[in-house]
Write a protein that holds these residues in place. Sequence first.
Motif, PDB file in Angstrom:
ATOM      1  N   HIS A  59       1.014   5.338   1.311  1.00 55.83           N
ATOM      2  CA  HIS A  59       1.906   4.596   0.438  1.00 55.83           C
ATOM      3  C   HIS A  59       1.133   3.829  -0.625  1.00 55.83           C
ATOM      4  O   HIS A  59       0.112   3.204  -0.337  1.00 55.83           O
ATOM      5  N   TRP A  71       0.979   5.359   6.683  1.00 59.08           N
ATOM      6  CA  TRP A  71       2.414   5.650   6.677  1.00 59.08           C
ATOM      7  C   TRP A  71       3.145   4.704   7.611  1.00 59.08           C
ATOM      8  O   TRP A  71       2.736   4.506   8.756  1.00 59.08           O
ATOM      9  N   ASP A  72       4.248   4.182   7.116  1.00 55.36           N
ATOM     10  CA  ASP A  72       5.056   3.259   7.913  1.00 55.36           C
ATOM     11  C   ASP A  72       6.020   3.975   8.856  1.00 55.36           C
ATOM     12  O   ASP A  72       6.784   3.334   9.578  1.00 55.36           O
ATOM     13  N   GLY A  73       5.989   5.303   8.866  1.00 53.43           N
ATOM     14  CA  GLY A  73       6.829   6.081   9.771  1.00 53.43           C
ATOM     15  C   GLY A  73       8.232   6.339   9.266  1.00 53.43           C
ATOM     16  O   GLY A  73       9.024   6.998   9.929  1.00 53.43           O
ATOM     17  N   LYS A  74       8.522   5.868   8.071  1.00 51.47           N
ATOM     18  CA  LYS A  74       9.873   6.025   7.511  1.00 51.47           C
ATOM     19  C   LYS A  74       9.928   7.233   6.581  1.00 51.47           C
ATOM     20  O   LYS A  74       8.901   7.709   6.103  1.00 51.47           O
ATOM     21  N   PRO A  75      11.168   7.719   6.293  1.00 53.30           N
ATOM     22  CA  PRO A  75      11.310   8.860   5.386  1.00 53.30           C
ATOM     23  C   PRO A  75      10.733   8.570   4.001  1.00 53.30           C
ATOM     24  O   PRO A  75      10.659   7.413   3.575  1.00 53.30           O
ATOM     25  N   TRP A 133      10.477   8.194   0.037  1.00 55.72           N
ATOM     26  CA  TRP A 133      11.401   7.662  -0.979  1.00 55.72           C
ATOM     27  C   TRP A 133      11.771   8.727  -2.004  1.00 55.72           C
ATOM     28  O   TRP A 133      12.752   8.627  -2.701  1.00 55.72           O
ATOM     29  N   ALA A 135       5.775  10.818   3.941  1.00 58.17           N
ATOM     30  CA  ALA A 135       6.450  11.459   5.078  1.00 58.17           C
ATOM     31  C   ALA A 135       6.492  12.977   4.911  1.00 58.17           C
ATOM     32  O   ALA A 135       6.333  13.719   5.886  1.00 58.17           O
ATOM     33  N   TRP A 180      -1.134   2.328  10.286  1.00 59.15           N
ATOM     34  CA  TRP A 180      -0.232   1.368   9.664  1.00 59.15           C
ATOM     35  C   TRP A 180      -0.422   0.036  10.361  1.00 59.15           C
ATOM     36  O   TRP A 180      -0.376  -0.015  11.591  1.00 59.15           O
ATOM     37  N   SER A 219       5.224  -4.272   6.449  1.00 58.56           N
ATOM     38  CA  SER A 219       6.331  -3.567   5.821  1.00 58.56           C
ATOM     39  C   SER A 219       5.999  -3.334   4.344  1.00 58.56           C
ATOM     40  O   SER A 219       5.134  -4.000   3.788  1.00 58.56           O
ATOM     41  N   ARG A 220       6.708  -2.391   3.756  1.00 57.79           N
ATOM     42  CA  ARG A 220       6.511  -2.090   2.329  1.00 57.79           C
ATOM     43  C   ARG A 220       7.548  -2.820   1.517  1.00 57.79           C
ATOM     44  O   ARG A 220       8.654  -2.995   1.895  1.00 57.79           O
TER      45      ARG A 220
END
Length: 157
Positions: free
Chosen positions: A8, A122-126, A128, A134, A151, A156-157
């Motif tokens: 990210h 990576w924060d593990g989220k889908p 953007w 991801a 991470w 958080s982002r």
Amino acid sequence: MRVGITGHRGLSTEVKERVRVLLADAVRGYDAAELVAVSCIADGPDAWFAEAVLSAGGRLEVVVPATEYRDNLPEWHHSTYDALISRASEVHETGMTASDSQAHMHGSEILVGLADELVAVWDGKPAWGHGGTADVVAYAERNGVPVRVMWPEGASR
């Protein structure tokens, strides 16, 4: 060992510092004489990992997603980008011109294809958007390239 990097961009100062520590610690876990970072050297984890590998005595291979790629990175990052690409032992290009999500994903696919392992900040989220972290992680997993997610806990982002 060829290690690709994805991650990210645009992280807060606090998260940035924590990620840089995680990446430096990860680099120390490899034999620097055998370590090759494979990176698109964008601002953020791509460049930080490349810098850490070079500082440890490893080598750098750069993937350039598009001929317009550098121009679409933040202007404040251009000097870092230029310094890193000048130290690359190899530069791989996609042949694409526009620095868009399609070129970024194609560059990441080349990067994954060159790597023995992928480090993902990576924060593990889908993602953007198409070609985000991801998507790169999913591509690596589909293609049998081991992924090492990093991470900072609670970040958080």
